[in-house]
Design a protein around this motif. Structure first.
Motif, PDB file in Angstrom:
ATOM      1  N   VAL A  71       0.844  -1.201   0.000  1.00  0.00           N
ATOM      2  CA  VAL A  71       0.000   0.000   0.000  1.00  0.00           C
ATOM      3  C   VAL A  71       0.878   1.249   0.000  1.00  0.00           C
ATOM      4  CG1 VAL A  71      -1.832   1.250   1.192  1.00  0.00           C
ATOM      5  CG2 VAL A  71      -1.787  -1.245   1.257  1.00  0.00           C
ATOM      6  N   MET A  72       1.895   1.263   0.840  1.00  0.00           N
ATOM      7  CA  MET A  72       2.753   2.447   0.942  1.00  0.00           C
ATOM      8  C   MET A  72       3.403   2.810  -0.388  1.00  0.00           C
ATOM      9  SD  MET A  72       4.629   1.752   4.574  1.00  0.00           S
ATOM     10  CE  MET A  72       3.691   1.106   5.966  1.00  0.00           C
ATOM     11  N   ASN A  73       3.755   1.803  -1.178  1.00  0.00           N
ATOM     12  CA  ASN A  73       4.371   2.063  -2.476  1.00  0.00           C
ATOM     13  C   ASN A  73       3.472   2.862  -3.402  1.00  0.00           C
ATOM     14  OD1 ASN A  73       7.036   0.974  -2.614  1.00  0.00           O
ATOM     15  ND2 ASN A  73       6.154  -1.066  -2.458  1.00  0.00           N
ATOM     16  N   GLN A  74       2.184   2.782  -3.181  1.00  0.00           N
ATOM     17  CA  GLN A  74       1.239   3.493  -4.050  1.00  0.00           C
ATOM     18  C   GLN A  74       0.980   4.924  -3.572  1.00  0.00           C
ATOM     19  OE1 GLN A  74       0.998   1.132  -6.248  1.00  0.00           O
ATOM     20  NE2 GLN A  74       1.493  -0.489  -4.778  1.00  0.00           N
ATOM     21  N   ILE A  75       1.046   5.151  -2.264  1.00  0.00           N
ATOM     22  CA  ILE A  75       0.527   6.410  -1.709  1.00  0.00           C
ATOM     23  C   ILE A  75       1.580   7.380  -1.180  1.00  0.00           C
ATOM     24  CG2 ILE A  75      -1.714   5.396  -1.157  1.00  0.00           C
ATOM     25  CD1 ILE A  75      -0.781   5.098   1.740  1.00  0.00           C
ATOM     26  N   TYR A  76       2.781   6.897  -0.912  1.00  0.00           N
ATOM     27  CA  TYR A  76       3.822   7.781  -0.378  1.00  0.00           C
ATOM     28  C   TYR A  76       4.955   7.955  -1.388  1.00  0.00           C
ATOM     29  CZ  TYR A  76       1.616   6.657   4.138  1.00  0.00           C
ATOM     30  OH  TYR A  76       0.725   6.478   5.160  1.00  0.00           O
ATOM     31  N   PRO A  77       5.574   9.119  -1.398  1.00  0.00           N
ATOM     32  CA  PRO A  77       6.756   9.315  -2.242  1.00  0.00           C
ATOM     33  C   PRO A  77       8.026   8.907  -1.496  1.00  0.00           C
ATOM     34  CG  PRO A  77       6.177  11.379  -1.217  1.00  0.00           C
ATOM     35  CD  PRO A  77       5.179  10.370  -0.713  1.00  0.00           C
ATOM     36  N   PHE A  78       9.087   8.736  -2.230  1.00  0.00           N
ATOM     37  CA  PHE A  78      10.397   8.422  -1.679  1.00  0.00           C
ATOM     38  C   PHE A  78      11.400   9.426  -2.227  1.00  0.00           C
ATOM     39  CE2 PHE A  78       7.926   4.620  -1.580  1.00  0.00           C
ATOM     40  CZ  PHE A  78       8.356   3.879  -0.490  1.00  0.00           C
ATOM     41  N   LEU A  79      12.486   9.634  -1.499  1.00  0.00           N
ATOM     42  CA  LEU A  79      13.536  10.504  -2.025  1.00  0.00           C
ATOM     43  C   LEU A  79      14.168   9.873  -3.257  1.00  0.00           C
ATOM     44  CD1 LEU A  79      15.263  11.641   1.298  1.00  0.00           C
ATOM     45  CD2 LEU A  79      13.566  12.878  -0.079  1.00  0.00           C
ATOM     46  N   LEU A  80      14.427   8.575  -3.169  1.00  0.00           N
ATOM     47  CA  LEU A  80      14.957   7.811  -4.293  1.00  0.00           C
ATOM     48  C   LEU A  80      14.027   6.648  -4.575  1.00  0.00           C
ATOM     49  CD1 LEU A  80      18.774   7.571  -3.387  1.00  0.00           C
ATOM     50  CD2 LEU A  80      17.631   9.312  -4.762  1.00  0.00           C
ATOM     51  N   ASN A  81      13.941   6.248  -5.827  1.00  0.00           N
ATOM     52  CA  ASN A  81      13.101   5.118  -6.192  1.00  0.00           C
ATOM     53  C   ASN A  81      13.667   4.497  -7.460  1.00  0.00           C
ATOM     54  OD1 ASN A  81      10.891   3.344  -6.031  1.00  0.00           O
ATOM     55  ND2 ASN A  81       9.487   5.007  -5.479  1.00  0.00           N
ATOM     56  N   SER A  82      13.094   3.396  -7.895  1.00  0.00           N
ATOM     57  CA  SER A  82      13.566   2.748  -9.113  1.00  0.00           C
ATOM     58  C   SER A  82      12.442   2.727 -10.136  1.00  0.00           C
ATOM     59  CB  SER A  82      14.030   1.318  -8.808  1.00  0.00           C
ATOM     60  OG  SER A  82      13.067   0.618  -8.063  1.00  0.00           O
ATOM     61  N   LYS A  83      12.759   3.089 -11.344  1.00  0.00           N
ATOM     62  CA  LYS A  83      11.775   3.096 -12.412  1.00  0.00           C
ATOM     63  C   LYS A  83      11.381   1.667 -12.773  1.00  0.00           C
ATOM     64  CE  LYS A  83      13.140   7.538 -14.431  1.00  0.00           C
ATOM     65  NZ  LYS A  83      13.607   8.238 -15.651  1.00  0.00           N
ATOM     66  N   TYR A  84      10.246   1.537 -13.429  1.00  0.00           N
ATOM     67  CA  TYR A  84       9.722   0.225 -13.768  1.00  0.00           C
ATOM     68  C   TYR A  84      10.754  -0.594 -14.548  1.00  0.00           C
ATOM     69  CZ  TYR A  84       5.430   2.831 -12.878  1.00  0.00           C
ATOM     70  OH  TYR A  84       4.454   3.628 -12.326  1.00  0.00           O
ATOM     71  N   GLY A  85      10.872  -1.850 -14.137  1.00  0.00           N
ATOM     72  CA  GLY A  85      11.730  -2.774 -14.862  1.00  0.00           C
ATOM     73  C   GLY A  85      13.203  -2.648 -14.551  1.00  0.00           C
ATOM     74  N   THR A  86      13.561  -1.779 -13.605  1.00  0.00           N
ATOM     75  CA  THR A  86      14.968  -1.602 -13.282  1.00  0.00           C
ATOM     76  C   THR A  86      15.210  -1.883 -11.803  1.00  0.00           C
ATOM     77  OG1 THR A  86      14.928   0.723 -12.574  1.00  0.00           O
ATOM     78  CG2 THR A  86      14.994   0.292 -14.948  1.00  0.00           C
ATOM     79  N   ALA A  87      16.472  -2.086 -11.464  1.00  0.00           N
ATOM     80  CA  ALA A  87      16.866  -2.248 -10.072  1.00  0.00           C
ATOM     81  C   ALA A  87      17.719  -1.080  -9.617  1.00  0.00           C
ATOM     82  CB  ALA A  87      17.639  -3.560  -9.891  1.00  0.00           C
ATOM     83  N   GLU A  88      17.776  -0.044 -10.432  1.00  0.00           N
ATOM     84  CA  GLU A  88      18.613   1.112 -10.156  1.00  0.00           C
ATOM     85  C   GLU A  88      17.804   2.197  -9.462  1.00  0.00           C
ATOM     86  OE1 GLU A  88      21.747   3.392 -12.931  1.00  0.00           O
ATOM     87  OE2 GLU A  88      19.663   3.668 -13.532  1.00  0.00           O
ATOM     88  N   VAL A  89      18.325   2.725  -8.363  1.00  0.00           N
ATOM     89  CA  VAL A  89      17.620   3.815  -7.687  1.00  0.00           C
ATOM     90  C   VAL A  89      18.111   5.153  -8.221  1.00  0.00           C
ATOM     91  CG1 VAL A  89      17.067   2.538  -5.603  1.00  0.00           C
ATOM     92  CG2 VAL A  89      19.222   3.781  -5.724  1.00  0.00           C
TER      93      VAL A  89
END
Length: 546
Positions: A71-89
């Motif tokens: 649930v948190m992945n949908q509703i909260y932002p992060f300072l860093l994240n990884s785009k779809y299909g990648t493991a890179e932040v």
């Protein structure tokens, strides 16, 4: 150090990892829940998701589990994240992020960030978000991930400076995309206690890709896209999502089979999967990356001969753990219970992850992955342990899937063979289970692990540092110090050597007993495009369309 960080230096090795979450997609005729007005996303229709997983809390400080983090992945932002299909932040709501000194990591926020409720999102919210996780230090929270954080400075509304205890932390950028790192609204969340879900939803304290418009605890969550999300994931491609929570896998299977939901994940039994696989007109199986492991946790205080028991004896307690390791037959459980959708695991780090070794295979059983009852008997006898030893083994069937009952019945049979152990097998529903396990209620119990970031460290530091999320009273200073040293080692070869040493050390201590690793598996309906699984190990709703 570049602000682009490969999550765990996966490279080509990611294909070897297993998957924990099973995803099936069909063609739902309708979705439920009030989506509200406005906040339109893409033109990909509305998606209905089904799961048997459970939410512990919507507050990042009060939970550290897949059901809540999904649930948190949908509703909260992060300072860093990884785009779809990648493991890179890479920067999410950050404009930039980098080390400005060995012990300082500086983040510049994008301008004009807001929560759905209209409150500005500034560096003050970021500081508040991390400090409250540490201050609350909830037994079921992710505070252990922030062990290297010394202090946070906010020189201006868009600048955050993290000062770290140990310099050159190779893991810190990954931590900023982990369950310890969702950014929350300081005007809605309490600073010193876990905030109730109802207050979070009422306060509209969301700044991720979605906001919640309807919430019934472990029954239903309705999402609509947040048009003001400015992170690197972009706008949701669908018009909204409804997540339904099912009491058991049989109802989830029925729902996906009948087309009542578009996507089903966590968890269906291996038999359910095999049955649904035959419905080629509705679902299809695809591969997806993952790295789930399953294991037994030992409470060093309350297990047989544990530190707070009347018969406390560390040597005998170790012998009990070693004998259990000699007796379990992982291959039989993987084949007979999970139909080879799981594989035997002889390491603390997921097989295929850079640095993973298999010390348990050589140390225990017959030395080649099979059980050895004679060796177990000798281990107990040499330690002066009278048999049978009573084990109070706990497991959970709603969070870890219906096959957990068969899995732990198999372990009970294996452990009792030869009369060395007498196993009292019990199960508890997940919400209570998650509280009991950190309150010394269970001497030995089941857990599973889905990684927060794609690095071997995430299979070591949360478990084996003195302040670990297990709360099982394991404390080995040499292990603790080597974990810290490995996190700050900049030479890749030396760091991998340290990771190997750590696995050897904890294999001798047996704070946990790894058993199985999930295989890659996802099932996607022909009318649903996209997947909730990608190389980041996060569950994504935004890419799904139909």
């Amino acid at each position: 150090m570049s602000m682009k960080i490969n999550r765990g230096r996966l490279g080509l090795a990611i294909g070897a990892l297993g998957v924990s979450a099973l995803v099936l997609a069909g063609c739902a005729t309708s979705s439920t829940g009030d989506k509200g007005d406005g906040g339109k996303g893409g033109s990909g229709g509305e998606i209905t998701v089904g799961t048997t997983d459970k939410i512990t809390s919507l507050d990042p400080a009060g939970s550290y589990d897949n059901g809540s983090f999904a649930v948190m992945n949908q509703i909260y932002p992060f300072l860093l994240n990884s785009k779809y299909g990648t493991a890179e932040v890479t920067p999410d709501i950050a404009e930039s992020a980098d080390f400005t000194s060995p012990t300082e990591y500086t983040v510049k926020l994008k301008s004009g960030l807001k929560f759905v409720n209209g409150h500005e999102l500034t560096s003050s919210d970021v500081k508040f978000s991390f400090e409250r996780v540490l201050k609350i230090n909830d037994p079921n929270g992710p505070a252990a991930l922030l062990g290297n954080l010394a202090s946070i400075a906010t020189p201006d509304p868009t600048t955050v400076v993290f000062t770290l205890k140990n310099g050159n932390d190779q893991i810190w950028p990954l931590i900023l995309s982990s369950p310890a790192a969702p950014i929350v609204d300081e005007e809605v969340f309490a600073a010193d206690k876990v905030t109730p879900d109802a207050d979070i939803v009422k306060g509209k304290a969301f700044a991720g890709q979605y906001e919640i418009t309807n919430y019934k605890f472990n029954e239903l969550v309705a999402y609509k896209p947040n048009p003001d999300y400015k992170g690197n994931l972009g706008a949701a491609e669908n018009e909204g999502v409804t997540a339904k929570y099912y009491a058991d896998a049989s109802n989830l299977k029925l729902a996906i089979g009948n087309g009542d939901i578009d996507v089903a994940f966590r968890s269906l039994s291996a038999t359910d999967v095999a049955d649904l696989e035959k419905k080629t007109d509705k679902v299809k199986i695809v591969d997806g990356p993952g790295g789930e492991i399953r294991y037994i946790v030992f409470n060093f205080n309350t297990m047989p001969f544990g530190a707070t028991t009347p018969e406390a004896d560390p040597a005998k307690a170790l012998a009990v753990r070693q004998a259990m390791a000699d007796l379990i037959d992982r291959e039989a459980v993987a084949k007979n219970v999970y139909k080879d959708t799981y594989s035997p695991l002889f390491s603390f780090v997921a097989d295929g992850m850079p640095g993973a070794t298999q010390p348990l295979k050589e140390l225990y059983g017959d030395g080649n992955g099979k059980p050895d009852a004679d060796k177990a008997a000798k281990t107990l006898k040499d330690a002066g342990v009278q048999t049978p030893v009573t084990l109070k083994l706990q497991y959970n069937g709603d969070h870890y899937g219906p096959s957990s009952g068969d899995e732990y019945a198999a372990y009970k049979s294996q452990l009792e063979k030869g009369g060395l152990f007498k196993v009292d097998l019990q199960q508890t529903e997940w919400v209570q289970y998650s509280k009991d396990r950190t309150a010394d209620v269970y001497p030995e119990y089941q857990l599973g692990w889905f990684p927060d970031y794609s690095d071997a460290d995430n299979y070591l530091s949360p478990f084996f540092l003195k302040e670990n999320f297990l709360g099982n009273h394991y404390d080995n200073k040499a292990v603790n110090d080597l974990i810290v040293a490995s996190q700050t080692e900049t030479d890749s070869a030396k760091r991998m050597e340290m990771i190997g040493q750590l696995q050897d050390m904890v294999a001798k201590d047996l704070s946990t007993l790894p058993t199985l690793q999930g295989k890659q598996l996802a099932v996607v309906g022909k009318d649903v495009k996209g997947t909730t699984l990608d190389a980041s190990f996060k569950f994504r709703y935004a890419p799904l369309t139909k």
